[in-house]
Design an enzyme around this catalytic site. Structure first.
Site, PDB file in Angstrom:
ATOM      1  CG  ASP A 296     -62.921  59.104 -38.100  1.00  0.00           C
ATOM      2  OD1 ASP A 296     -63.929  58.592 -38.616  1.00  0.00           O
ATOM      3  OD2 ASP A 296     -62.914  59.584 -36.957  1.00  0.00           O
ATOM      4  CG  ASN A 380     -70.292  62.514 -33.906  1.00  0.00           C
ATOM      5  OD1 ASN A 380     -70.036  61.728 -34.803  1.00  0.00           O
ATOM      6  ND2 ASN A 380     -69.930  62.291 -32.657  1.00  0.00           N
ATOM      7  CE1 TYR A 381     -65.666  64.040 -30.080  1.00  0.00           C
ATOM      8  CE2 TYR A 381     -66.734  62.006 -30.775  1.00  0.00           C
ATOM      9  CZ  TYR A 381     -66.276  62.847 -29.768  1.00  0.00           C
ATOM     10  OH  TYR A 381     -66.432  62.486 -28.457  1.00  0.00           O
ATOM     11  CE1 TYR A 383     -61.391  63.197 -33.103  1.00  0.00           C
ATOM     12  CE2 TYR A 383     -62.605  63.189 -35.172  1.00  0.00           C
ATOM     13  CZ  TYR A 383     -62.374  62.656 -33.913  1.00  0.00           C
ATOM     14  OH  TYR A 383     -63.115  61.588 -33.476  1.00  0.00           O
TER      15      TYR A 383
END
EC number: 1.4.3.-
Length: 638
Positions: A296, A380-381, A383
């Site tokens: 990422d 989707n995530y 952080y």
């Protein structure tokens, strides 16, 4: 006003870099700019800088020509408007430039125009593609000969009930599409067969989740006199701490020159601290999913995905927000509003003692911590990244993972050893979040040494007749051949970073200790495509010589790189690691076995590490904290 060598990029500097490249014939209107970063000077140059001294500012620019797929990198002196260096990138040797935001939409359009994909969707009963989402996913490098030199994305397909629906509730099973972004066509379609589309919606918004609780009372945080920290541009001071706050498009939040005031001295602790990479490898061996491993930071440019933070939602209290300036796909400056949040938090008890020999008088102090944070969303995530500074000299880093689990489809009721069924026919695959923090230590100076410290029980014998004795064993990490280390909870393993030329009042080298929160390292097998590309995640710690060109643990261009770059290169034998400039690359993070409670939106999962002073100070540095005003935190009796 002269800038500091580590000041964040400005809009003018980004504009100047683009103009210099255009004037030199290295960029046109069609050129794209996947990444623009400050070329940070080496740590000794920065340490020698004095306010008011002229500074040369250089930018490292990554360029991409979408029509040909050719990548380039350039070094631009924006102070003198000079192109210092320029070279083409070899996609096989160097890897591909990071992904562009505009390539996500391009991938969606390419997939939806492909006749093979449309046929596969029709066989699944889906002919209206308006509500279909073709997710643009980093391709990795599987060693497929036909992909060499191509700029690729792979795409999984999801469906929504309406434009606001959660697409991850409806994955289209058994289908993956490989896309050549330069040729703008599908080069491979894998269809392992249709499975039922999960029917339940995964809505988590208030209007879909029933009446809200009514028994939660307001919680007000007030600092009527304002916060205890001060900001002078990017220079932040708080409770004896001083540091510089930075933000870039790749790593996001970066802290520079963390130092602690001790009496009349400002003592350095860390030269640089950032999250340099994060890998998310998945466990499914199915041909449609066995390639999934996202980087990422290096592939998706984590910092560019920062949220605009909102008071009361993302941060609470007396807040100071900082905007961040990055380059967009076109090489123009883009301001990310409220990207960084700075605030103080009460953190419970810091120290206390009740003196049973003095009529049980008690003395205590509460702990306050400074929080420097930002949040990024990657598909989707979501952080949250949090640096915490404490009044006793401790530094912590925490990641809070939330958002939506990625999903796949099966026949309802299917049991698989690689996933959890979180709704009928909806599987949430097992996966790992393997974060890598880059720490450039400067414990009372740059010449540092790292020791691996274990707690060791001693054998019973004449010197230990009752078998209760234990001690510590400190093993210096002396050579790059020993750079990769595992955590060992059974031994209480930690890593002590010391300065052998600076001593505390007991005659021992001053130090800070890295204490991990260990979980499994990379579970993909040695020799697998994932293990080759994510070498840093095979150990909990790497210690390497600090060099300006060693910026990221998987190298500068991990997108489609075959692997072996970064720490795997820098840990070859022959570099001494004692009393020298060092970089620590610390791997941490959860192995996520999803629960039903993680659906439809996941409560935060926390992980991180701690850096604690270990003989750095001559006594508790928080003895001078005042008693709480209006409280009874001192001289209590009875």
């Amino acid at each position: 006003m002269h800038p500091h060598p580590l000041d964040p990029l400005t809009a003018d500097e980004i504009t100047t870099a683009r103009a210099v490249l255009t004037e030199a014939g290295k960029a046109t209107d069609t050129t794209r700019f996947p990444l623009v970063l400050l070329d940070e000077p080496d740590r000794h140059t920065v340490s020698a800088h004095r306010p008011g001294t002229p500074v040369v500012r250089r930018l490292r620019v990554t360029l991409l020509e979408p029509a040909t797929g050719a990548g380039h990198e350039a070094l631009v002196d924006v102070t003198t408007r000079t192109l210092l260096a320029h070279r083409p990138l070899d996609p096989d040797a160097d890897g591909q430039p990071p992904l562009l935001f505009e390539e996500f939409e391009r991938c969606d359009a390419i997939v939806k125009a492909d006749q093979g994909w449309r046929k596969a969707m029709a066989e699944r009963g889906i002919t209206d593609t308006e509500l279909v989402v073709c997710a643009p996913l980093a391709a990795g490098n599987l060693g497929i000969e036909g992909e060499r030199g191509r700029r690729m994305l792979r795409s999984l397909t999801f469906l929504r009930c309406d434009e606001t629906d959660n697409p991850f509730a409806h994955p289209v099973g058994g289908l993956v599409v490989d896309v050549d972004l330069t040729a703008r066509r599908v080069v491979r379609l894998i269809d392992t067969g249709a499975v039922p589309l999960p029917a339940e919606c995964g809505r988590y918004e208030a209007e879909f989740t029933g009446p809200a609780r009514t028994d939660l009372k307001p919680l007000a945080i007030s600092q009527p006199d304002g916060p205890s920290f001060t900001l002078d541009g990017p220079l932040l001071t708080w409770q004896n701490w001083q540091l510089r706050v930075d933000f870039n498009g790749r790593e996001g939040l970066v802290l520079h020159q963390l130092a602690h005031r001790d009496g009349g001295r400002l003592r350095p602790v860390l030269h640089r601290a950032s999250l340099a990479e994060m890998a998310v490898p998945y466990a499914e061996p199915d041909p449609a999913r066995n390639w999934v491993c996202y980087l990422d930071v290096g592939e998706y440019t984590l910092g560019r995905n920062a949220n605009a933070l909102r008071l009361g939602c993302d941060c609470l209290g007396e807040i100071r927000y900082l905007d961040a300036v990055v380059a967009d796909d076109l090489g123009n400056p883009e301001t990310l509003p409220n990207a960084i949040c700075i605030h103080e938090e009460d953190h419970g008890l810091l120290w206390k003692h009740t003196n049973m020999f003095d009529d049980f008088s008690a003395e205590s102090r509460r702990s306050r911590r400074l929080v420097i944070s930002y949040i990024a969303t990657l598909g989707n995530y979501d952080y949250g990244f949090y640096w915490y500074l404490y009044q006793d000299g401790t530094i912590e880093f925490e990641v809070k993972s939330t958002g939506l689990v990625q999903t796949s489809a099966t026949v309802p009721g299917t049991r698989t050893p690689y996933a959890t069924e979180v709704a009928p026919g909806l599987q949430a695959p097992f996966h790992q979040h393997l974060f890598c923090a880059r720490l450039d230590p400067a414990v009372d100076g740059h010449a540092n040494t790292v020791e691996e410290v274990d707690v060791v029980p001693l054998p019973m014998g004449p010197d230990n007749p009752h078998g209760n004795a234990f001690t510590t064993r400190a093993t210096p990490i002396t050579d790059s051949a020993d750079a990769g280390r595992y955590a060992d909870p059974a031994a209480g393993r930690r890593w002590r970073i010391s300065n052998p030329a600076s001593y505390n009042r007991m005659g021992q080298p001053v130090a800070y200790t890295l204490t991990p929160q260990p979980g499994p390292t990379l579970l993909a097998r040695p020799g697998s495509p994932v293990a080759r590309r994510v070498g840093y995640a095979t150990r909990h710690l790497w210690v390497t010589r600090g060099r300006p060109e060693r910026r990221f643990p998987v190298g500068d261009y991990p997108n489609q790189h075959p692997g072996g770059a970064g720490v795997l290169q820098w840990s070859r034998p022959g570099e001494p690691l004692l009393k020298t400039d060092l970089t620590l690359w610390h791997t941490f993070g959860p192995t996520h076995l999803p629960r039903l409670e993680d659906w439809p939106v996941m409560p935060v999962d926390r992980c991180g590490f701690t850096l604690r002073p270990t003989g750095f100070f001559d006594h508790n540095p928080a003895l001078d904290l005042p008693r709480e005003s209006g409280g009874h935190c001192g001289a209590d009796k009875g």
